[in-house]
Design a protein around this motif. Structure first.
Motif, PDB file in Angstrom:
ATOM      1  N   GLN A   1       1.244  -1.462   0.049  1.00  0.00           N
ATOM      2  CA  GLN A   1      -0.239  -0.035   0.149  1.00  0.00           C
ATOM      3  C   GLN A   1       0.663   1.387  -0.103  1.00  0.00           C
ATOM      4  O   GLN A   1       0.480   2.253  -0.653  1.00  0.00           O
TER       5      GLN A   1
ATOM      6  N   VAL B   1       0.624   4.179  -2.919  1.00  0.00           N
ATOM      7  CA  VAL B   1       0.392   5.762  -2.432  1.00  0.00           C
ATOM      8  C   VAL B   1       1.464   5.972  -2.842  1.00  0.00           C
ATOM      9  O   VAL B   1       1.165   7.032  -3.515  1.00  0.00           O
TER      10      VAL B   1
ATOM     11  N   ALA C   1       0.592   6.878  -6.900  1.00  0.00           N
ATOM     12  CA  ALA C   1      -0.270   7.998  -6.501  1.00  0.00           C
ATOM     13  C   ALA C   1      -1.621   6.588  -7.948  1.00  0.00           C
ATOM     14  O   ALA C   1      -2.316   6.866  -8.391  1.00  0.00           O
TER      15      ALA C   1
ATOM     16  N   PHE D   1      -4.446   5.048  -6.103  1.00  0.00           N
ATOM     17  CA  PHE D   1      -5.726   4.287  -5.453  1.00  0.00           C
ATOM     18  C   PHE D   1      -6.586   4.028  -5.583  1.00  0.00           C
ATOM     19  O   PHE D   1      -6.959   3.185  -4.693  1.00  0.00           O
TER      20      PHE D   1
ATOM     21  N   LEU E   1      -4.986   1.005  -4.355  1.00  0.00           N
ATOM     22  CA  LEU E   1      -5.302   1.155  -2.937  1.00  0.00           C
ATOM     23  C   LEU E   1      -6.640   0.144  -2.407  1.00  0.00           C
ATOM     24  O   LEU E   1      -6.455   0.101  -0.993  1.00  0.00           O
TER      25      LEU E   1
ATOM     26  N   CYS F   1      -1.654   8.450   3.125  1.00  0.00           N
ATOM     27  CA  CYS F   1      -2.932   8.917   2.336  1.00  0.00           C
ATOM     28  C   CYS F   1      -4.311  10.320   2.509  1.00  0.00           C
ATOM     29  O   CYS F   1      -3.783  10.894   1.638  1.00  0.00           O
TER      30      CYS F   1
ATOM     31  N   GLN G   1      -1.597  13.310   0.687  1.00  0.00           N
ATOM     32  CA  GLN G   1      -1.988  12.626  -0.237  1.00  0.00           C
ATOM     33  C   GLN G   1      -2.589  13.195  -1.286  1.00  0.00           C
ATOM     34  O   GLN G   1      -3.728  13.416  -2.038  1.00  0.00           O
ATOM     35  N   ARG G   2      -4.154  13.085  -0.386  1.00  0.00           N
ATOM     36  CA  ARG G   2      -5.636  13.762  -1.182  1.00  0.00           C
ATOM     37  C   ARG G   2      -5.682  14.948  -0.412  1.00  0.00           C
ATOM     38  O   ARG G   2      -6.802  15.489  -1.954  1.00  0.00           O
TER      39      ARG G   2
END
Length: 155
Positions: free
Chosen positions: A38, A42, A45, A47, A50, A116, A119-120
């Motif tokens: 995972q 990440v 990218a 997702f 993920l 996460c 990154q979001r």
């Protein structure tokens, strides 16, 4: 004064506890590999990948919790002094190690959740404000600290 005899863990209970501890260790190893994968997803990218793996992590965590419930009563009995001997010491040592591994993985999972989330937020800013790197890119103009045009409301 009479002193009660304390026996070692029965062989059958010891075998079941060792089997449960081995199973727990295997689940912890699988969860550790899942977290590593995972982390890579990440960083790249990916997702979608993920999110697909999140349910696998939930299943491993459930299985580990159920497995832990199988040997927890015996570990509690050993900790309270109901059993003493080489088998009891082995179970106690292995349960401490397993608990330590689980706590370490919990920290790793928390760090992954933080990554996460960051990154979001970055992706959200990129989507709202184009490719701007400014942390204020998605804020309404009234909340930005840069040069602004103020309306003179004094009259």
């Amino acid at each position: 004064m009479t002193r009660a005899l304390i026996a070692d863990v029965p062989v059958a209970a010891y075998a079941k506890a060792v089997h449960a501890l081995d199973e727990f260790d295997a689940l912890v190893s699988k969860y550790e590999m899942l977290l590593d994968t995972q982390q890579v997803l990440v960083r790249t990218a990916n997702f979608a990948g993920l999110f697909e793996m999140a349910s696998r992590g939930d299943k491993l965590a459930r299985d580990a919790a159920l497995c832990g419930k199988r040997f927890a009563p015996l570990v509690s009995a050993i900790a309270s002094g109901q059993f003493a001997g080489p088998r009891a010491n082995d179970i106690q040592r292995r349960s401490f190690r397993s608990r330590s591994q689980a706590e370490t993985l919990d920290g790793s999972a928390s760090r992954l959740a933080g990554v996460c989330s960051a990154q979001r937020d970055i992706m959200g800013r990129d989507l709202r404000g184009g490719a701007s790197v400014s942390p204020e890119a998605g804020l309404p103009p009234a909340y930005r600290t840069g040069s602004q045009r103020f309306i003179d409301r004094r009259g």
